[in-house]
Motif scaffolding. Sequence first.
Motif, short mmCIF file in Angstrom:
data_model
loop_
_atom_site.label_atom_id
_atom_site.label_comp_id
_atom_site.label_asym_id
_atom_site.label_seq_id
_atom_site.Cartn_x
_atom_site.Cartn_y
_atom_site.Cartn_z
N LEU A 1 2.14 25.89 -5.66
CA LEU A 1 2.14 24.81 -4.69
C LEU A 1 3.25 23.82 -5.00
N THR A 2 4.00 23.44 -3.98
CA THR A 2 5.06 22.45 -4.13
C THR A 2 4.77 21.29 -3.19
N VAL A 3 4.66 20.08 -3.75
CA VAL A 3 4.31 18.90 -2.96
C VAL A 3 5.53 18.00 -2.80
N SER A 4 5.84 17.66 -1.55
CA SER A 4 6.97 16.77 -1.29
C SER A 4 6.69 15.39 -1.86
N ARG A 5 7.73 14.72 -2.29
CA ARG A 5 7.60 13.35 -2.81
C ARG A 5 7.79 12.31 -1.71
N GLN A 6 8.17 12.75 -0.52
CA GLN A 6 8.49 11.82 0.56
C GLN A 6 7.38 11.81 1.61
N PRO A 7 6.94 10.61 2.03
CA PRO A 7 5.95 10.55 3.11
C PRO A 7 6.54 11.09 4.41
N THR A 8 5.66 11.53 5.29
CA THR A 8 6.07 12.16 6.54
C THR A 8 6.56 11.12 7.54
N THR A 9 7.70 11.37 8.13
CA THR A 9 8.25 10.51 9.19
C THR A 9 7.89 11.11 10.54
N ILE A 10 7.37 10.27 11.44
CA ILE A 10 6.84 10.75 12.71
C ILE A 10 7.42 9.93 13.85
N GLU A 11 7.76 10.61 14.93
CA GLU A 11 8.13 9.90 16.16
C GLU A 11 6.85 9.62 16.94
N SER A 12 6.43 8.37 16.96
CA SER A 12 5.22 7.97 17.67
C SER A 12 5.58 7.25 18.95
N ARG A 13 4.58 6.78 19.65
CA ARG A 13 4.79 6.03 20.89
C ARG A 13 3.91 4.78 20.90
N VAL A 14 4.39 3.73 21.51
CA VAL A 14 3.61 2.50 21.68
C VAL A 14 3.23 2.39 23.14
N LEU A 15 1.93 2.52 23.41
CA LEU A 15 1.44 2.46 24.79
C LEU A 15 1.45 1.02 25.29
N ARG B 1 0.83 -1.21 0.00
CA ARG B 1 0.00 0.00 0.00
C ARG B 1 0.86 1.26 0.00
N GLU B 2 1.90 1.25 0.83
CA GLU B 2 2.77 2.43 0.89
C GLU B 2 3.46 2.65 -0.46
N ASN B 3 3.93 1.58 -1.09
CA ASN B 3 4.58 1.72 -2.39
C ASN B 3 3.60 2.23 -3.45
N ASN B 4 2.35 1.78 -3.39
CA ASN B 4 1.35 2.24 -4.35
C ASN B 4 1.03 3.71 -4.15
N ILE B 5 1.00 4.15 -2.90
CA ILE B 5 0.74 5.57 -2.61
C ILE B 5 1.88 6.43 -3.15
N ILE B 6 3.10 5.98 -2.93
CA ILE B 6 4.25 6.74 -3.45
C ILE B 6 4.22 6.76 -4.99
N LYS B 7 3.78 5.66 -5.59
CA LYS B 7 3.66 5.63 -7.05
C LYS B 7 2.62 6.64 -7.55
N ILE B 8 1.52 6.76 -6.80
CA ILE B 8 0.50 7.75 -7.17
C ILE B 8 1.10 9.16 -7.16
N LEU B 9 1.88 9.46 -6.12
CA LEU B 9 2.54 10.77 -6.08
C LEU B 9 3.44 10.97 -7.28
N ARG B 10 4.17 9.91 -7.63
CA ARG B 10 5.09 10.01 -8.77
C ARG B 10 4.31 10.19 -10.08
N ASP B 11 3.22 9.44 -10.24
CA ASP B 11 2.44 9.54 -11.47
C ASP B 11 1.72 10.88 -11.58
N ASN B 12 1.24 11.42 -10.45
CA ASN B 12 0.59 12.73 -10.49
C ASN B 12 1.56 13.85 -10.82
N ASN B 13 2.80 13.65 -10.45
CA ASN B 13 3.89 14.55 -10.86
C ASN B 13 3.51 16.02 -10.62
N TYR B 14 3.27 16.34 -9.36
CA TYR B 14 2.85 17.70 -9.03
C TYR B 14 3.90 18.75 -9.38
N SER B 15 5.16 18.34 -9.48
CA SER B 15 6.20 19.32 -9.83
C SER B 15 6.04 19.85 -11.24
#
Length: 907
Positions: A436-450, A412-426
Motif C-alpha cells: 500500500l502506498t499512501v499519498s502525502r497530499q490532501p485531495t484537491t476537488i473542484e466543487s461548486r457554491v450553490l 486542523r488541516e495542518n494537524n491532519i497533514i502532520k499526522i500523515l507525516r508522523d505515521n510515515n506510511y512510506s
Amino acid sequence: MSSYQSGHGGQSRGGVWIQHVGHSDNQGQGSASQYSANKLEEQMSELALQPAAPPENMVGTGKTKFLHRPGKGTRGRKVVVRANHFLVQLSGKELHHYDVTIMPTVTSRGTNREVMRALVKVYGHSNLEGRLPVYDGRKSLYTAGPLPFESRRFEVSLADEDQFLRERVFKVEIKHVGSADLRYLEAFLMGGQPDAPQGVIQALDIVLGEHPSSSNSIIPVGRSFFSDSFGSHKLGDGLDSWRGFYKSLRPTQMGLSLNVDTLSTAFVVSTLVSEFVSKLIGKNLNNSRLTNADIMKMKRVLKGIKVEVTHRGATRRKYRISGLTTVATRDLTFTCDELGTKKLVDYFREVYQHNIRFLDLPCLEVGSNPKRPIYLPMEVCMIVKGQRYEKKLNENQKTNLLRATCQKPVDRENNIIKILRDNNYSEDTFAIEFGLTVSRQPTTIESRVLPPPLLKYHETGVQKECMPRFGAWNMNDKKLVNGGKVNFWYCISFSPNFTPNDARWFCKELGDMCRVSGMEFAERPILPPIVAAGDRLETLLKSRYREAVSALRDRPDKLPDLLIAILPDNNGNLYSNLKRICETEIGLVTQCCLTKKVVRANPVYLSNLALKINVKVGGRNTVLADAITRRVPVVSREPTIIFGADVSHPPPGEDGNPSIAAVVASQDWPEMTTYLGTSRTQKHRQEIIFHLSEMVKNLLVSFRRKTNLEPKKIIFFRDGVSEGQFQRVLHYEISAIRNACKQLRADYVPSITFIVVQKRHHTRLFPTDNRSMDRSGNILPGTVVDTKICHPIEFDFYLCSHAGIQGTSRPAHYRVLWDDNGFSADELQTLTYYLCYINARCTRSVSIVAPTYYAHHFASRSSSYLEPGDLGSFVAGSSASRDEASSAMIKQLPALKDNVKEVMFYC
C-alpha cells in the motif's frame, strides 16, 4: 468467480473471498448481524410488511440495492477546495484471510493483540515464513500471500499482570478462510462492478491501523487512536481529554482513499481513587461529610474502571471496580476461613502495616465473583492509565472538551497533514508488506457554491424579500410573513437576582420587538410578574395558571397564550421539568430565557426570541420565494410532503432507558415551512423506527386535513443511520412508508425519495483561496461536492449549508437510498440546500435540512418526559396506544395538550 461466506469472519459482499476446498468449519452459528437481520424479518412479518420493489436505477445484487448516481451536478459557481482524503494505491499483492480462535477466550482486543504479537515473535520465521500478518483483535487475520498451512495450532505464553505476574498459556488456532481477488476491488472502483467488496476494504483498513495498534503508548478505539503524548487537556472532575486521530479507508471515485481526521475524547486520569473521588465530588476528604448524592455519583462513575493495588509492593495486581460497599470503611468487616470475621481497618494495619486514612469513604468492591467481592480502600488503588471514559459528561466537561477540539480550519488541516507525516506510511512495515502506498497530499476537488434561496417576508415591511449572504440575514426592516397573536401572557422569574421590576422591563422590550416584527402582542400581562423558587415547580406553575385563567373569567372562551420564564444560568432540570409540566399537563406554550441573556436584552437576542414565539403561537416567519411561485425543483410540480426522522438514544450508562424515534412532516404546500411531529419510544439502542408505518400514516392524514390535498410525492430525510444500517433501513423503512399509504387507500402509491443525512463522519473540506473561503476561514455556505471523494457508483454528495462560526465546518453527507421521483443531481442538491434556510428558530441557514433538525430536537425533548425504565409511546396531538412490542407494564408517555401539540419541536 465463486463466492464464500463463513460465520466466523469470512463474510464479504460480492463474492470477494475465494473458497478453498476442504475448509467448511463453523457453519453452525450465524453472526450478530445475521441475528439482527432475522429479528428484523420477524418484525416485518409481525407488521405485515413486504420489501418494496426497487426503482429501475438501483444497483447491486441480492439484497444490496442502492441507487445509482444519475449524473453529477453542474449548478453553482465553481471553486477549488481540499479534502482530508489521501489517495491509496495498491500493488496487486494477493490477500489471504485466516480465522483465529484463541483459548481460553478473552473479551479484550488488547489482550488478543498481545497474544498474536507474541505468536508472530516466536513463530514468525519458523512457521509463518517471515510474513507480517495483521489482526483485527477478534477473529480475522490477514496476510499478503499464503501461509504454509491450511490449519495449525500454536501455544503462546504471556505474563499475566492481573494474576501476580504468573504466565498465562493460550492456545491459538489459525485456519485458512480464503483469498481475495483485488481485481474485483479495482473493477468496483472503476464502476465495473455493482457491489463493494467490503471484506477486502476492511482488511486493507486493518493494515493501515496495525502499526498504531501495536504501540504500547497508543490506545485504539475502533478506527481512532489516542495518546496523551499527542496532547491532553483537563476536563475537570478527574477527567482529561486526549488528542488522537481517526483513519478510515473508503472507496471513492478517485480510487481507494484514506480519510484522516483529528479528534479528542475523555480519559480517566491515572491517580489514586481517593484523589479522583475528591475531584469528582469537589470535597476535601479529610473534613467533609459525604451525602447520598455524593455516594451515588461515585458509584455511577467508578463502576467498570480498572485499578491496580499499591499496598503490596511489587505485586501490582489489577481489578475492575464492580461497586461500592454500603457501609463506611471504618465499619466494614469481612469473613475468611483463616481469620474468621475481621474488621478491614485492623486487617490492613496488621497484614500490610497500612493505616487507612479515609475511614468515612466506602470501599471498592472488585473481583469477578459478585457473591464474594474483594474489598479495597480507595487510597490503595491506582486507576490504570489509558481508560476511555464512556459515560455521560457533565456540562462543564462538555464545554472543556469542545474548547479542546475546536480548531480553525487552517490549524486542523495542518494537524491532519502532520499526522500523515508522523505515521510515515512510506516506511510502515505493514503497509510495505501489503503493497500500500499512501499519498502525502490532501485531495484537491473542484466543487461548486450553490446560490442561496430568496426569502419572502410580509408585504408591509420595508424589505419584502431577502437574499441571504454567507448563510445569514437579519430581521431589520422586515415583517414576519404570518405574524402570530399573543393576547394573554404572564411572566415568572426563577432567577433570585432578577426582580419583578427587572422582569417587567424585559417583557416590555420583548413585546416591543414582537410587535415591530409583525406580531400582535398585548402590551400588558394578565398577571403581574413574580419571582419564585423552583423547588415546588409543579405546584407553582399550576396555581399560577389557574390564576391566569381566573383573570380571564369574563372571557370564558379564551386561555393564556404564553408563559415567559426567566431561568438561572445553571438551572439543572428546571428547564426540562418546566417544559414537561406546561406542555403535557397544563397545555401552555412557554418561552424560556436565561438570565445572562436577559440582563443584556440586545436587539439580536430579542429578535431571535420573537422568531421562536411567533412559530409557537402558530405564525410563520418566512417562506421560500421559489416555493410560492412554484419553482422549487420537482416538489413544486404537484402536492409534496417532506418528512424528517431521527432516533435519539440514551447516553452511555443509561441502559434501562429506551430510544426515542421522532418523525416530523410538512403541513403546507407549496410553502413546505410548517411542520407537525410525532414521537415513539422503542427498545434501547434500536435504530430502525419500529412504528414508522403508523407515524407516517398519522402525518399523511394531518397533511390532507390541513391542505385538502393528497401528497403525490414523499421526500423522506432520515437522520442518524450509519452505513452498516443502510440495507436494513432500505429493507424495512421504505416498506413501512408504503404500508402507511396502503392503509389510507389500497391504490395510493405516491412516489418516494429516501435520503439519509449523515453528520457523524470525518470528511472535512478546506478552502484553497479567498474565492472559496468565508470570514471564519471555512468553506462557503452552499459548497457542494459530488466528485472524487464521493461513492464510485451510488448517489451521494457533501453539502456545507451553514456558515462557520467557530472551529471547522463539517459538511453534511447525503446518501440517496431510494428515488421514485427521478431527481437529477442539481435538483436534489438545490432542494436540500433550500430546506436548510427554513429553520424557524434563527436567521441562519443550518447544517442539515430543517425537517431532520426538527426531528432531532423533537426526539430530545420527548426524552425529558421519560422516567428511567419507561418504555412507551408518545404521539404529538393524540392519545397514542401502548407499544405493541412491549409488555403491559410499559408506561405510556403523556400526550401533548392540544394548544401546544403542533409547535412542540419549535420550543
